[in-house]
Design an enzyme around this catalytic site. Structure first.
Site, PDB file in Angstrom:
ATOM      1  CG  HIS A 158      -1.609  -1.239   1.801  1.00 52.09           C
ATOM      2  ND1 HIS A 158      -2.410  -1.861   0.537  1.00 52.09           N
ATOM      3  CD2 HIS A 158      -1.325  -2.129   2.584  1.00 52.09           C
ATOM      4  CE1 HIS A 158      -3.045  -2.857   1.157  1.00 52.09           C
ATOM      5  NE2 HIS A 158      -2.461  -3.201   2.306  1.00 52.09           N
ATOM      6  CG  HIS A 165       2.817   5.661   5.524  1.00 51.93           C
ATOM      7  ND1 HIS A 165       2.768   5.536   7.106  1.00 51.93           N
ATOM      8  CD2 HIS A 165       2.138   6.322   5.260  1.00 51.93           C
ATOM      9  CE1 HIS A 165       1.621   6.166   7.400  1.00 51.93           C
ATOM     10  NE2 HIS A 165       1.245   6.612   6.063  1.00 51.93           N
ATOM     11  CB  THR A 168      -5.758   7.926   5.542  1.00 53.48           C
ATOM     12  OG1 THR A 168      -4.442   7.556   5.332  1.00 53.48           O
ATOM     13  CG2 THR A 168      -5.694   9.202   6.469  1.00 53.48           C
ATOM     14  CB  THR A 169      -5.018   2.603   4.886  1.00 53.91           C
ATOM     15  OG1 THR A 169      -4.256   2.048   6.070  1.00 53.91           O
ATOM     16  CG2 THR A 169      -4.020   3.398   4.318  1.00 53.91           C
ATOM     17  CD  GLU A 223      -4.098   9.415   2.843  1.00 52.62           C
ATOM     18  OE1 GLU A 223      -3.658   9.119   3.794  1.00 52.62           O
ATOM     19  OE2 GLU A 223      -4.499   8.589   2.152  1.00 52.62           O
ATOM     20  CG  HIS A 229      -0.675   8.400   1.637  1.00 52.44           C
ATOM     21  ND1 HIS A 229      -1.405   7.514   1.608  1.00 52.44           N
ATOM     22  CD2 HIS A 229      -0.182   8.602   3.155  1.00 52.44           C
ATOM     23  CE1 HIS A 229      -1.466   6.842   2.962  1.00 52.44           C
ATOM     24  NE2 HIS A 229      -0.753   7.601   3.870  1.00 52.44           N
TER      25      HIS A 229
HETATM   26  C1  86B Z   1      -3.689  -4.273  13.630  1.00 52.58           C
HETATM   27  C2  86B Z   1      -3.680  -2.809  12.962  1.00 52.58           C
HETATM   28  C3  86B Z   1      -3.836  -1.961  14.055  1.00 52.58           C
HETATM   29  N1  86B Z   1      -2.623  -2.613  12.301  1.00 52.58           N
HETATM   30  C4  86B Z   1      -2.582  -1.064  11.620  1.00 52.58           C
HETATM   31  C5  86B Z   1      -1.755  -1.244  10.316  1.00 52.58           C
HETATM   32  O1  86B Z   1      -0.311  -1.315  10.694  1.00 52.58           O
HETATM   33  C6  86B Z   1      -2.150   0.296   9.618  1.00 52.58           C
HETATM   34  O2  86B Z   1      -1.390   1.093  10.098  1.00 52.58           O
HETATM   35  C7  86B Z   1      -1.607   2.420   9.887  1.00 52.58           C
HETATM   36  C8  86B Z   1      -0.868   3.563  10.264  1.00 52.58           C
HETATM   37  C9  86B Z   1      -0.959   4.773   9.996  1.00 52.58           C
HETATM   38  C10 86B Z   1      -1.908   4.930   8.906  1.00 52.58           C
HETATM   39  S1  86B Z   1      -2.124   6.534   8.283  1.00 52.58           S
HETATM   40  N2  86B Z   1      -2.328   6.569   6.787  1.00 52.58           N
HETATM   41  O3  86B Z   1      -3.376   7.174   8.740  1.00 52.58           O
HETATM   42  O4  86B Z   1      -0.998   7.513   8.884  1.00 52.58           O
HETATM   43  C11 86B Z   1      -2.711   4.140   8.383  1.00 52.58           C
HETATM   44  C12 86B Z   1      -2.521   2.737   8.901  1.00 52.58           C
HETATM   45 ZN    ZN Z   2      -0.751   7.653   5.580  1.00 53.90          ZN
END
Ligand code: 86B
Ligand code: ZN
Length: 257
Positions: free
Chosen positions: A60, A90, A195-196, A102, A92
């Site tokens: 992703h 990371h 956001t994912t 985003e 986007h």
């Molecule tokens: C088991 C679950 C909690 N694991 C979550 C996974 O690592 C995704 O973590 C994330 C972490 C940060 C973001 S963002 N784009 O909002 O900064 C999105 C997903």
């Molecule tokens: Zn992000």
């Protein structure tokens, strides 16, 4: 599995993740006029003894992971009541010549957006536990706009060659994300979500007002990364891996100085 194409993208995430239709989803558009909150102190990023471990392609985004077993790299201040521990960062981004941030500002997108992801290790025992708590995570968002080369981004774009395929990971030690910060840390802050998927409503967002500048050539190297794994027939270029702004639903956005 979820992704960013028509059949598995943001418009259908709610089918497997109903919280996608929740009351504190991210990203959002930051309106032109935001209430200034003088009680908001500055945010402090204590990344001095930073401990990056590796860089990986999770299908992703490209993620730089940190050792979060102690409080070596933390963010505090601003809207935060505790220090939050750096876990990963990371990006986007969009397609060639297209914007891919985003969050948007007065309806305008940036070329890309960097997320520095932190978790509240004072109150919770792990990132995954914190990620399901309303005050569990703090993500610093930094906008990237195109212009001259960024003097330090090449270390990341060079490493991206090594993680072309989904599921690949390579050593990436000694990188301090402080070199990716803009000159001033003025910010907007609001309560939102990942956001994912799983889209947990656990994020205090801290968006820096000042973008950093990277070149189109450097952004082009982001797009050499693939969504797909080495063993897959399809080779899908990783681009447009962003969710569009979600309804504000009455939330307040505060502005630092
Ligand atoms: C088991 C679950 C909690 N694991 C979550 C996974 O690592 C995704 O973590 C994330 C972490 C940060 C973001 S963002 N784009 O909002 O900064 C999105 C997903
Ligand atoms: Zn992000």
């Amino acid at each position: 599995h979820w992704g960013y194409s028509k059949e598995n993208g943001p418009d259908v995430w709610h089918k497997n993740y109903p919280v996608a239709l929740g009351s504190r989803q991210s990203p959002i558009d930051i309106p032109r006029q935001v209430s200034h909150d003088p009680s908001l102190g500055p945010i402090v990023l204590d990344y001095d003894h930073c401990t990056s471990i590796n860089i990986s392609n999770n299908g992703h985004s490209v993620v730089v992971n940190f050792d979060d077993t102690d409080d070596r790299s933390v963010i505090h201040g601003g809207p935060l009541e505790n220090p939050y521990r750096l876990k990963q960062f990371h990006f986007h981004w969009g397609g060639k010549g297209c914007d891919g941030s985003e969050h948007t500002v007065a309806g305008n997108s940036y070329a890309s957006e960097l997320h520095l992801v932190h978790w509240n290790a004072v109150k919770y025992q792990s990132f995954d536990q914190a990620a399901t708590a309303p005050d569990g995570l703090a993500v610093v968002g930094i906008f990237l706009e195109t212009g001259d080369d960024h003097r330090w981004l090449h270390t990341i774009t060079d490493a991206m060659y090594m993680v072309k395929y989904k599921g690949s990971v390579t050593d990436f030690k000694g990188f301090n994300p402080k070199c990716l910060l803009p000159s001033n840390l003025h910010f907007w802050t609001y309560l939102g979500s990942l956001t994912t998927p799983p889209l947990h409503e656990s994020v205090t967002w801290i968006l820096l007002k000042e973008p950093i500048v990277v070149s189109e050539k450097q952004l082009g190297k982001f797009r050499l990364v693939l969504f797909t794994g080495e063993e897959e027939d399809q080779r899908l270029r990783m681009e447009n891996n962003f969710r569009t702004p979600q309804p504000l639903k009455g939330r307040r956005i505060r502005s630092s100085n």
